[in-house]
Design a protein around this motif. Structure first.
Motif, PDB file in Angstrom:
ATOM      1  N   HIS A  24       0.830  -1.203   0.000  1.00 55.05           N
ATOM      2  CA  HIS A  24       0.000   0.000   0.000  1.00 55.05           C
ATOM      3  C   HIS A  24       0.869   1.260   0.000  1.00 55.05           C
ATOM      4  N   GLN A  25       1.972   1.246   0.734  1.00 55.51           N
ATOM      5  CA  GLN A  25       2.876   2.401   0.755  1.00 55.51           C
ATOM      6  C   GLN A  25       3.551   2.597  -0.607  1.00 55.51           C
ATOM      7  N   LEU A  26       3.959   1.504  -1.240  1.00 57.67           N
ATOM      8  CA  LEU A  26       4.589   1.588  -2.559  1.00 57.67           C
ATOM      9  C   LEU A  26       3.627   2.151  -3.592  1.00 57.67           C
ATOM     10  N   ILE A  27       2.370   1.703  -3.534  1.00 57.65           N
ATOM     11  CA  ILE A  27       1.350   2.207  -4.459  1.00 57.65           C
ATOM     12  C   ILE A  27       1.127   3.699  -4.226  1.00 57.65           C
ATOM     13  N   ALA A  28       0.974   4.094  -2.970  1.00 56.48           N
ATOM     14  CA  ALA A  28       0.715   5.498  -2.644  1.00 56.48           C
ATOM     15  C   ALA A  28       1.877   6.399  -3.073  1.00 56.48           C
ATOM     16  N   ALA A  29       3.106   5.866  -3.017  1.00 56.06           N
ATOM     17  CA  ALA A  29       4.293   6.648  -3.388  1.00 56.06           C
ATOM     18  C   ALA A  29       4.595   6.568  -4.876  1.00 56.06           C
ATOM     19  N   ASP A  30       3.744   5.890  -5.637  1.00 55.12           N
ATOM     20  CA  ASP A  30       3.897   5.748  -7.085  1.00 55.12           C
ATOM     21  C   ASP A  30       5.230   5.081  -7.456  1.00 55.12           C
TER      22      ASP A  30
END
Length: 194
Positions: free
Chosen positions: A141-147
């Motif tokens: 989820h953090q990787l997705i949010a940080a693009d």
């Protein structure tokens, strides 16, 4: 002055080609749940799914996880002496990267501890092949949010569980482009999106 070629949203640039791809590979239900449960086991998809996983592993030289997933895997996979799937052999030899602010001694070589997403960015900028992140829901989820995710490889299981943590959290719309799809005999479908 050197002329530049215009780029369009979503189009790869020359700089993009210099970075490693960060691939999120997840086993997922039809209703989008990635939280493991009774619906999933490593060999449940059948031999053709395992072969597809091996093919993907051969294109990667970095395995990225969060601390909880890393510790669960470290406590399980190295102890498997009769594993015929090849997962144990792969995990024992691949360079593992674990994102954690608290982990000091990983205890499963080769492993490097990354302290945050800035370290993940630096890893993407380093030389090498694909970086694969599997499981690790909070980190994903953090990787997705940080693009930071370049590609999603989703092994969709013909199961609906009705509840559980999902790959995409509410309020995070994403437009993805399907690049490949592959159906397996046991009903699992591999969908690859960029």
């Amino acid at each position: 002055m050197t002329p530049t070629t215009p780029t369009y949203p979503g189009e790869a640039t020359e700089e993009d080609n210099l970075m490693r791809d960060l691939i999120v590979t997840q086993n997922i239900t039809v209703d989008g749940v990635i939280e493991a449960g009774d619906w999933f086991g490593p060999a449940d998809g059948g031999p053709d799914v395992l072969e597809a996983v091996r093919e993907q592993s051969a294109r990667a030289d970095a395995f990225l996880t969060g601390r909880h997933t890393f510790e669960d895997m470290r406590d399980f996979w190295p102890k498997q002496t009769d594993d015929t799937t090849g997962i144990t052999a792969y995990l024992n030899q691949v360079h593992k990267y674990v994102v954690s602010t608290t982990l000091q001694e990983p205890g499963w070589e080769p492993t490097t501890v990354l302290r945050g997403l800035d370290d993940v960015r630096k890893l993407k900028e380093s030389d090498g092949r694909d970086i694969v992140c599997t499981g690790s829901i909070q980190l994903t989820h953090q990787l997705i949010a940080a693009d930071l995710v370049d590609e999603y490889r989703l092994f969709v299981y013909p199961t609906v569980v009705g509840s559980g943590r999902r790959l995409f959290v509410d309020g995070t719309p994403h437009k993805l482009r399907l690049t490949t799809s592959r159906a397996f005999a046991g009903g699992v479908v591999l969908l690859t999106y960029r």
